[in-house]
Motif scaffolding. Sequence first.
Motif, PDB file in Angstrom:
ATOM      1  N   THR A  28       0.807  -1.222   0.000  1.00  0.00           N
ATOM      2  CA  THR A  28       0.000   0.000   0.000  1.00  0.00           C
ATOM      3  C   THR A  28       0.844   1.278   0.000  1.00  0.00           C
ATOM      4  O   THR A  28       0.582   2.182  -0.805  1.00  0.00           O
ATOM      5  CB  THR A  28      -0.972  -0.001   1.196  1.00  0.00           C
ATOM      6  N   PRO A  29       1.857   1.412   0.864  1.00  0.00           N
ATOM      7  CA  PRO A  29       2.643   2.650   0.828  1.00  0.00           C
ATOM      8  C   PRO A  29       3.307   2.899  -0.531  1.00  0.00           C
ATOM      9  O   PRO A  29       3.360   4.050  -1.001  1.00  0.00           O
ATOM     10  CB  PRO A  29       3.691   2.435   1.925  1.00  0.00           C
ATOM     11  N   ASP A  30       3.797   1.843  -1.187  1.00  0.00           N
ATOM     12  CA  ASP A  30       4.388   2.010  -2.510  1.00  0.00           C
ATOM     13  C   ASP A  30       3.355   2.499  -3.517  1.00  0.00           C
ATOM     14  O   ASP A  30       3.656   3.344  -4.374  1.00  0.00           O
ATOM     15  CB  ASP A  30       4.987   0.692  -2.999  1.00  0.00           C
ATOM     16  N   GLU A  31       2.146   1.987  -3.410  1.00  0.00           N
ATOM     17  CA  GLU A  31       1.095   2.410  -4.338  1.00  0.00           C
ATOM     18  C   GLU A  31       0.721   3.871  -4.102  1.00  0.00           C
ATOM     19  O   GLU A  31       0.426   4.607  -5.041  1.00  0.00           O
ATOM     20  CB  GLU A  31      -0.129   1.504  -4.206  1.00  0.00           C
ATOM     21  N   VAL A  32       0.719   4.292  -2.844  1.00  0.00           N
ATOM     22  CA  VAL A  32       0.466   5.702  -2.545  1.00  0.00           C
ATOM     23  C   VAL A  32       1.541   6.575  -3.190  1.00  0.00           C
ATOM     24  O   VAL A  32       1.244   7.607  -3.806  1.00  0.00           O
ATOM     25  CB  VAL A  32       0.405   5.934  -1.021  1.00  0.00           C
ATOM     26  N   ARG A  33       2.794   6.150  -3.076  1.00  0.00           N
ATOM     27  CA  ARG A  33       3.882   6.919  -3.686  1.00  0.00           C
ATOM     28  C   ARG A  33       3.752   6.970  -5.203  1.00  0.00           C
ATOM     29  O   ARG A  33       4.036   7.995  -5.830  1.00  0.00           O
ATOM     30  CB  ARG A  33       5.233   6.322  -3.276  1.00  0.00           C
ATOM     31  N   LEU A  35       1.120   7.074  -6.821  1.00  0.00           N
ATOM     32  CA  LEU A  35       0.079   8.067  -7.128  1.00  0.00           C
ATOM     33  C   LEU A  35       0.564   9.493  -6.863  1.00  0.00           C
ATOM     34  O   LEU A  35      -0.211  10.438  -6.997  1.00  0.00           O
ATOM     35  CB  LEU A  35      -1.168   7.784  -6.291  1.00  0.00           C
ATOM     36  N   ASN A  36       1.846   9.615  -6.463  1.00  0.00           N
ATOM     37  CA  ASN A  36       2.444  10.916  -6.121  1.00  0.00           C
ATOM     38  C   ASN A  36       1.713  11.572  -4.947  1.00  0.00           C
ATOM     39  O   ASN A  36       1.489  12.790  -4.925  1.00  0.00           O
ATOM     40  CB  ASN A  36       2.445  11.859  -7.335  1.00  0.00           C
ATOM     41  N   CYS A  37       1.364  10.756  -3.969  1.00  0.00           N
ATOM     42  CA  CYS A  37       0.645  11.237  -2.790  1.00  0.00           C
ATOM     43  C   CYS A  37       1.450  10.933  -1.532  1.00  0.00           C
ATOM     44  O   CYS A  37       2.302  10.031  -1.518  1.00  0.00           O
ATOM     45  CB  CYS A  37      -0.729  10.579  -2.698  1.00  0.00           C
ATOM     46  N   VAL A  38       1.152  11.689  -0.466  1.00  0.00           N
ATOM     47  CA  VAL A  38       1.886  11.511   0.798  1.00  0.00           C
ATOM     48  C   VAL A  38       0.979  11.555   2.028  1.00  0.00           C
ATOM     49  O   VAL A  38       1.416  11.197   3.120  1.00  0.00           O
ATOM     50  CB  VAL A  38       2.986  12.593   0.956  1.00  0.00           C
ATOM     51  N   ASN A  60       5.583   5.052   7.186  1.00  0.00           N
ATOM     52  CA  ASN A  60       6.671   5.543   8.033  1.00  0.00           C
ATOM     53  C   ASN A  60       7.418   6.645   7.276  1.00  0.00           C
ATOM     54  O   ASN A  60       7.968   6.398   6.212  1.00  0.00           O
ATOM     55  CB  ASN A  60       7.618   4.401   8.378  1.00  0.00           C
ATOM     56  N   PRO A  61       7.383   7.884   7.781  1.00  0.00           N
ATOM     57  CA  PRO A  61       6.811   8.281   9.071  1.00  0.00           C
ATOM     58  C   PRO A  61       5.287   8.243   9.034  1.00  0.00           C
ATOM     59  O   PRO A  61       4.687   8.275   7.954  1.00  0.00           O
ATOM     60  CB  PRO A  61       7.330   9.717   9.251  1.00  0.00           C
TER      61      PRO A  61
END
Length: 361
Positions: A28-33, A35-38, A60-61
Amino acid sequence: MPSSPVKRFDYRALPSRVLFGAGRRHDTPDEVRQLNCVRPLIVSTPEQSELAGNIAALFNPPSAQRFCEAAMHTPWDVTSRALAVVQEAHADCLIAVGGGSAIGLAKAIALRTGLPQIAIPTTYAGSEVTPIIGETRDGEKHTRRTLDVLPEVVIYDVELTLTLPVRLSATSGLNAIAHAVEALYSVDANPVTSIMAEEGIAALAAALPAILDDPSGLDARSRAQYGAWLCGTCLGSVGMALHHKVCHVLGGTFDLPHADTHAVMLAHVVAYQAIAAPHALQRVARALQADEAWRGLHALTSRLGVPQSLAAIGMPRDGIARAAELVLEQTYANPRTPDRESVKAMLERAWCGARPQTDLS
């Protein structure tokens, strides 16, 4: 068996990225990245708040906020509260964790904000792969189709379905089967979705009894999730018909449980359609390994021990006439033209748990 002539058709593939497999929630965190989202906002029902917290802990963080008030039928008052949280948190994407309630809420937020979505489904409802949203306001449920609500990413992690109660697994799976059944006789039916529909029905029909026998079996759970993906994709690609109209009316007007309503009504509506859609329902029967589609569905619901009547899930008998009237308002295209008396008769039989009937004239 010789193939039948291929008629003119349209097919539109939906632009979603799908990740499938045990443990994929950790992506999930990789997929958020990607999408260029934080700053994701994770939405769930109160019952899934712990799981939402587990997904938030992957970042993380720590950057993920949570909104754990999603509810059935996407009521407007919940959506308005969630929109306020989106603004306060400066969220730049959405992560829906759970079933149709959480995914519906994320869609409602995305519709009004344009935020990208990641869906992590834990049931078999299929909403995660459809450009369809149903929202309830002032006691009526309104449904629309727009690519603006289609999640950009769907993560199917079978491990998240292991705690899905057997009863909800069954009703959620029957809800998914309903998507595929209606895709086969939809006015927009095409060879691609029809193949997916038949495969999806067969996968779920085999998996759901196995889940009943062994709820922790990964093979059956994976098969059910695969079938749900296929069935949901069918719903997203073609139009809905009478079954979905009936269930939207019953759920939105009488606040009936969404998956339970589908489970009760499916065999009844298929029996109602039997004469008008014989070729489509032959494919349903074949997928179920049954002589007739409605008989196969009735036998499956009985085998799974799900509710057999609208009365059992809270439908008031004095609401049947009103429901029949609402079903006929803004009707979806359907193989058999519905009329008030036959729809009312079908709802009467479903209310008392009577055997489905093909002749309701």
